[in-house]
Enzyme design. Structure first.
Site, PDB file in Angstrom:
ATOM      1  N   ARG A  62     -10.488   8.539   7.079  1.00  0.00           N
ATOM      2  CA  ARG A  62     -10.127   8.750   5.670  1.00  0.00           C
ATOM      3  C   ARG A  62     -11.248   8.301   4.743  1.00  0.00           C
ATOM      4  O   ARG A  62     -11.445   8.859   3.667  1.00  0.00           O
ATOM      5  CB  ARG A  62      -8.808   8.047   5.338  1.00  0.00           C
ATOM      6  CG  ARG A  62      -7.606   8.701   6.008  1.00  0.00           C
ATOM      7  CD  ARG A  62      -6.299   8.246   5.397  1.00  0.00           C
ATOM      8  NE  ARG A  62      -5.970   6.876   5.720  1.00  0.00           N
ATOM      9  CZ  ARG A  62      -5.233   6.508   6.772  1.00  0.00           C
ATOM     10  NH1 ARG A  62      -4.744   7.422   7.600  1.00  0.00           N
ATOM     11  NH2 ARG A  62      -4.963   5.241   6.990  1.00  0.00           N
ATOM     12  N   ARG A  63     -11.998   7.254   5.144  1.00  0.00           N
ATOM     13  CA  ARG A  63     -13.137   6.849   4.324  1.00  0.00           C
ATOM     14  C   ARG A  63     -14.212   7.931   4.324  1.00  0.00           C
ATOM     15  O   ARG A  63     -14.864   8.181   3.310  1.00  0.00           O
ATOM     16  CB  ARG A  63     -13.737   5.536   4.868  1.00  0.00           C
ATOM     17  CG  ARG A  63     -12.832   4.340   4.874  1.00  0.00           C
ATOM     18  CD  ARG A  63     -12.407   3.860   3.505  1.00  0.00           C
ATOM     19  NE  ARG A  63     -11.389   4.672   2.874  1.00  0.00           N
ATOM     20  CZ  ARG A  63     -10.095   4.639   3.201  1.00  0.00           C
ATOM     21  NH1 ARG A  63      -9.665   3.865   4.173  1.00  0.00           N
ATOM     22  NH2 ARG A  63      -9.219   5.383   2.552  1.00  0.00           N
ATOM     23  N   THR A  95     -11.279   2.489  -7.544  1.00  0.00           N
ATOM     24  CA  THR A  95     -12.174   3.646  -7.594  1.00  0.00           C
ATOM     25  C   THR A  95     -13.623   3.199  -7.450  1.00  0.00           C
ATOM     26  O   THR A  95     -13.974   2.076  -7.829  1.00  0.00           O
ATOM     27  CB  THR A  95     -12.001   4.429  -8.909  1.00  0.00           C
ATOM     28  OG1 THR A  95     -12.882   5.559  -8.898  1.00  0.00           O
ATOM     29  CG2 THR A  95     -12.299   3.570 -10.128  1.00  0.00           C
ATOM     30  N   ASP A 116       0.835  -1.194   0.000  1.00  0.00           N
ATOM     31  CA  ASP A 116       0.000   0.000   0.000  1.00  0.00           C
ATOM     32  C   ASP A 116       0.875   1.250   0.000  1.00  0.00           C
ATOM     33  O   ASP A 116       2.036   1.208   0.396  1.00  0.00           O
ATOM     34  CB  ASP A 116      -0.896  -0.001   1.244  1.00  0.00           C
ATOM     35  CG  ASP A 116      -2.194   0.741   1.022  1.00  0.00           C
ATOM     36  OD1 ASP A 116      -2.323   1.430  -0.006  1.00  0.00           O
ATOM     37  OD2 ASP A 116      -3.084   0.644   1.886  1.00  0.00           O
ATOM     38  N   ALA A 143      -5.774   9.455  -0.322  1.00  0.00           N
ATOM     39  CA  ALA A 143      -6.642   9.732   0.823  1.00  0.00           C
ATOM     40  C   ALA A 143      -5.903  10.317   2.022  1.00  0.00           C
ATOM     41  O   ALA A 143      -6.359  10.166   3.152  1.00  0.00           O
ATOM     42  CB  ALA A 143      -7.360   8.443   1.243  1.00  0.00           C
ATOM     43  N   ARG A 171      -1.698  -0.759  -8.557  1.00  0.00           N
ATOM     44  CA  ARG A 171      -3.065  -0.425  -8.159  1.00  0.00           C
ATOM     45  C   ARG A 171      -3.156   1.093  -8.077  1.00  0.00           C
ATOM     46  O   ARG A 171      -2.503   1.728  -7.243  1.00  0.00           O
ATOM     47  CB  ARG A 171      -3.423  -1.059  -6.808  1.00  0.00           C
ATOM     48  CG  ARG A 171      -4.878  -0.808  -6.419  1.00  0.00           C
ATOM     49  CD  ARG A 171      -5.300  -1.650  -5.226  1.00  0.00           C
ATOM     50  NE  ARG A 171      -4.977  -1.031  -3.961  1.00  0.00           N
ATOM     51  CZ  ARG A 171      -4.247  -1.588  -3.007  1.00  0.00           C
ATOM     52  NH1 ARG A 171      -3.711  -2.780  -3.194  1.00  0.00           N
ATOM     53  NH2 ARG A 171      -4.017  -0.982  -1.868  1.00  0.00           N
TER      54      ARG A 171
END
Length: 303
Positions: free
Chosen positions: A286-287, A224, A128, A183, A178
């Site tokens: 962050r979401r 996305t 990540d 974010a 990816r």
């Protein structure tokens, strides 16, 4: 509102207090099936019935103790064993700061190496991407891993000004990429502050990735929930005669689930990122920052 939630994500004071409230925990449950590997695997099995793949991430970041980094590594080794036994073929996504990057690049590399070697060769271990100050170190460790292991990929963030150059530097090693929008709370000198500029950057990077996929060099993955962008990518892929099996869409658990199912039903390769664990606060903030609709969901749980 985005800046507010991103600021909240870094507040130890708020993390300590907010996680005590039941309404917050109920709202979080929309985006994660539970805190244990068993919860995550159960959700992935349900997705498999709808022809949707899964990817797991164990929540947490910025560990400050080598023993904790070791414990996280052992957790992923156990998770990979569970994946193998379940027959899911699920992938995993790891944060390097959770594997000890803040402590030592060599420690982090050793832990990442153990995870990749323990995975089934067909299971991709995703690295990540975190805040911008980690990009150079993350890409360096990815290149070291990719030189030895084919089943490792890395995340790139479209909102960073530097990402186009980073992508070009990676293309010679036929990477698995990816692509996400990003974010973290970054200054305007580092990241595009306006959504339209981020979207345009994403489209340009997606075009480059699809061009490489058409030559069978690397595998692009598009992270996305933007339905218009997804359709644009599918059309661009068709124009370049990229086989639908040569690229994937990654989406988050609990966000636009109906659209995930519809997309998979059309033959697109869809994989859902399932997050779990007790260290969910910063991730959850962050979401909320990503989509206003997520905020309204929380408010409906409060009133």
């Amino acid at each position: 509102m985005r800046d507010f939630f991103l600021a909240c994500s870094t507040s130890p004071w708020l993390r300590e207090r907010a996680t005590r409230y039941g309404f917050v925990q109920r709202a979080v449950s929309r985006f994660m099936p539970g805190e244990t590997p068993s919860d995550a695997i159960g959700a992935a099995l349900a997705l498999r019935d709808r022809s949707i793949g899964a990817m797991f991430t164990y929540l947490g970041e910025n560990v400050s103790d080598p023993a904790e980094a070791q414990s996280v590594t052992e957790h992923y080794l156990d998770l990979l064993d569970r994946i193998r036994k379940s027959g899911l073929g699920a992938e995993v996504s790891v944060k390097l700061t959770q594997l000890g990057l803040d402590l030592s690049a060599e420690l982090c590399h050793a832990n990442l190496k153990r995870i990749i070697e323990h995975a089934d060769p067909k299971v991709v271990v995703w690295v990540d991407m975190e805040a911008s100050n980690y990009v150079d170190r993350t890409l360096e460790l990815y290149r070291r891993a990719r030189a030895v292991y084919p089943n490792v990929g890395v995340c790139l963030q479209a909102y960073l000004h530097r990402t186009a150059k980073d992508l070009e530097s990676l293309l010679p090693i036929a990477p698995a990429i990816r692509l996400v929008k990003g974010a973290y709370n970054e200054p305007a000198g580092v990241a595009f502050p306006k959504k339209r500029d981020v979207d345009e950057s994403y489209r340009q990077l997606a075009q480059r990735l699809l061009a490489e996929a058409a030559r069978q060099r690397g595998k692009p993955v598009f992270g996305t929930h933007d339905l218009g962008l997804i359709e644009w990518i599918r059309k661009a892929a068709a124009d370049k005669r990229v086989d639908p099996s040569s690229y994937e869409f990654h989406m988050l658990y609990g966000i636009r689930a109906a659209e995930q199912r519809k997309l998979a039903s059309t033959g697109a390769e869809v994989r859902v990122l399932i997050s779990y664990g007790s260290a969910w606060f910063a991730w959850y903030m962050r979401r909320l920052a990503e989509r206003p609709a997520n905020v309204w969901f929380v408010l409906r749980n409060v009133v």
